[in-house]
Design an enzyme around this catalytic site. Sequence first.
Site, PDB file in Angstrom:
ATOM      1  N   HIS A   1       5.036  25.887 -21.073  1.00 34.25           N
ATOM      2  CA  HIS A   1       4.647  26.057 -22.485  1.00 34.25           C
ATOM      3  C   HIS A   1       3.914  24.846 -23.043  1.00 34.25           C
ATOM      4  O   HIS A   1       3.724  24.746 -24.256  1.00 34.25           O
ATOM      5  CB  HIS A   1       5.846  26.404 -23.394  1.00 34.25           C
ATOM      6  CG  HIS A   1       6.404  27.778 -23.136  1.00 34.25           C
ATOM      7  ND1 HIS A   1       7.003  28.534 -24.115  1.00 34.25           N
ATOM      8  CD2 HIS A   1       6.432  28.534 -22.020  1.00 34.25           C
ATOM      9  CE1 HIS A   1       7.401  29.699 -23.596  1.00 34.25           C
ATOM     10  NE2 HIS A   1       7.058  29.705 -22.316  1.00 34.25           N
TER      11      HIS A   1
ATOM     12  N   ASP B   1       1.923  38.294 -19.236  1.00 34.79           N
ATOM     13  CA  ASP B   1       1.386  37.824 -20.519  1.00 34.79           C
ATOM     14  C   ASP B   1       1.225  36.312 -20.607  1.00 34.79           C
ATOM     15  O   ASP B   1       1.881  35.550 -19.904  1.00 34.79           O
ATOM     16  CB  ASP B   1       2.258  38.316 -21.679  1.00 34.79           C
ATOM     17  CG  ASP B   1       3.721  37.926 -21.529  1.00 34.79           C
ATOM     18  OD1 ASP B   1       4.221  37.865 -20.389  1.00 34.79           O
ATOM     19  OD2 ASP B   1       4.382  37.676 -22.561  1.00 34.79           O
TER      20      ASP B   1
ATOM     21  N   GLU C   1       6.599  39.450 -21.703  1.00 36.91           N
ATOM     22  CA  GLU C   1       7.861  38.725 -21.452  1.00 36.91           C
ATOM     23  C   GLU C   1       8.115  37.703 -22.546  1.00 36.91           C
ATOM     24  O   GLU C   1       9.253  37.419 -22.915  1.00 36.91           O
ATOM     25  CB  GLU C   1       7.807  38.039 -20.074  1.00 36.91           C
ATOM     26  CG  GLU C   1       9.164  37.555 -19.577  1.00 36.91           C
ATOM     27  CD  GLU C   1       9.676  36.311 -20.244  1.00 36.91           C
ATOM     28  OE1 GLU C   1      10.887  36.220 -20.533  1.00 36.91           O
ATOM     29  OE2 GLU C   1       8.868  35.394 -20.505  1.00 36.91           O
ATOM     30  N   GLU C   2       7.020  37.140 -23.085  1.00 34.40           N
ATOM     31  CA  GLU C   2       7.154  36.098 -24.115  1.00 34.40           C
ATOM     32  C   GLU C   2       7.383  36.692 -25.502  1.00 34.40           C
ATOM     33  O   GLU C   2       7.453  35.962 -26.478  1.00 34.40           O
ATOM     34  CB  GLU C   2       5.888  35.226 -24.150  1.00 34.40           C
ATOM     35  CG  GLU C   2       5.555  34.539 -22.834  1.00 34.40           C
ATOM     36  CD  GLU C   2       6.430  33.338 -22.545  1.00 34.40           C
ATOM     37  OE1 GLU C   2       7.313  33.027 -23.356  1.00 34.40           O
ATOM     38  OE2 GLU C   2       6.216  32.716 -21.495  1.00 34.40           O
TER      39      GLU C   2
HETATM   40 ZN   LIG Z   1       7.548  31.244 -21.135  1.00 35.17          ZN
HETATM   41 ZN   LIG Z   2       7.597  32.594 -18.291  1.00 39.23          ZN
END
Ligand SMILES: [Zn+2]
Ligand SMILES: [Zn+2]
Length: 435
Positions: A397, A109, A167-168
């Site tokens: 990020h 993702d 995962e996020e």
């Molecule tokens: Zn991340």
């Molecule tokens: Zn990551």
Amino acid sequence: MSKKQGVISLAILIGLLSTYFMGWGLDSQTALLIDQEIKKHTPEIIRTRRFLHMNPELGNREFETANLIASKLLSFGLEVKSGIAITGVTGLLRGMEPGPTVGLRADMDALPIQELTDVSFKSLNPGVMHACGHDIHVAIALGTAKVMSALRDKINGNIKFIFQPAEEGTPAGEEGGADAMVLEGVLENPPIQAILGLHVWPENLGQVYFSPGPIMASSDWFQIVIEGKSSHAARPHEGIDAIALSSQVIVNLQSIVSRAVDPTDPVVVTIGKIEGGTKANIIAEKVTIEGTIRTLNETNRKKIPRLIEDVVRGITHSFGASYVFHYKKGTPLLYNHPDLASILAPTLTRTLGEGNVRDIKPQMVAEDFSYFAQKIPGFYFFLGVKDPEKPSMAPLHSPYFNPDERSIALGIKIMCRLLFDSLEYQRNIGEVPRQ
Ligand SMILES: [Zn+2]
Ligand SMILES: [Zn+2]
């Protein structure tokens, strides 16, 4: 030491000695074949990575990403399953000889970030970007699947490639991610004995960062609602000021970490959101506070929410206010299984050279690979993706995050070697004991 532990330690010792003296694991011919295959397929893998980067998708919405992965895995001759935990995909590679099964996991993702890099393959999806490098993770896992399928006649056992959504995090109200994949049986059929994972890391290319034991924190959520009584701002004695009380709560919560926890055992209690009041001249009736708790062991994980509630109860009750405390367990602690670490850390050193396998302190961020590593022995490391010629790079990020693509070929090489060595170890010595 118990008798069982003694037997396990003896098995590990025999394994390590045989690695040292007989050099089993990877013979030089296989090592060469891995390098040749990687070289042959790198241009195609880079193209795939750029396509993924241009077409990022958010958690539980990785439909096109999953389709692409499934069709690639099918073309490599793997047994493919799609639609696991919404968009998850697995590809099973069966070796020539039966044997143990090792898993390799990649998350798929992207993040809700508007890309600001100047790369030619910028995200085409407004407000969505692969800013955590999961496009690199997918490319490495696909590349490893390609190379290992070409070397199938040298594999004794099976490899399950696991492509994980979300995962996020998931959209509000949805389940998903590693936890959901485990619940849907991804670690079974055939049962996986050990699982490998990596994360790109904004440090020099050519280096990996690894430590046995806890490597990433558990991450739990809490919310405190303080309910007082509203009144005119100029007549505070007729009300109960929820804002004044919440500020006392926030200040006192800091003393949990500084006074109630062993200072050698890191804990984070962060309040990231506060909402309350309606107008400057009204005593606030209600304040909502939200935060996150990060710990590196289960003792602290159990203790901290109780301590938070004690602080909230003491302050609110002494002023006649009331409160509601919500707490939700999130991602568990990510733990590098020490026995698996002692088997596979030498593979990292053999692949990268002494000095390029760096120790890393446990990070207080979280990673849901921990759901897999809770069930079976896990091995997780950080792969350097910063161009060593450059002084720094944008962090994970960041809208400027731009990993060095040379990390893909290196990641494939490391993963292929780890897979061969863990399969060989388990075939010769036995399963890594679960703890
Ligand atoms: Zn991340
Ligand atoms: Zn990551």
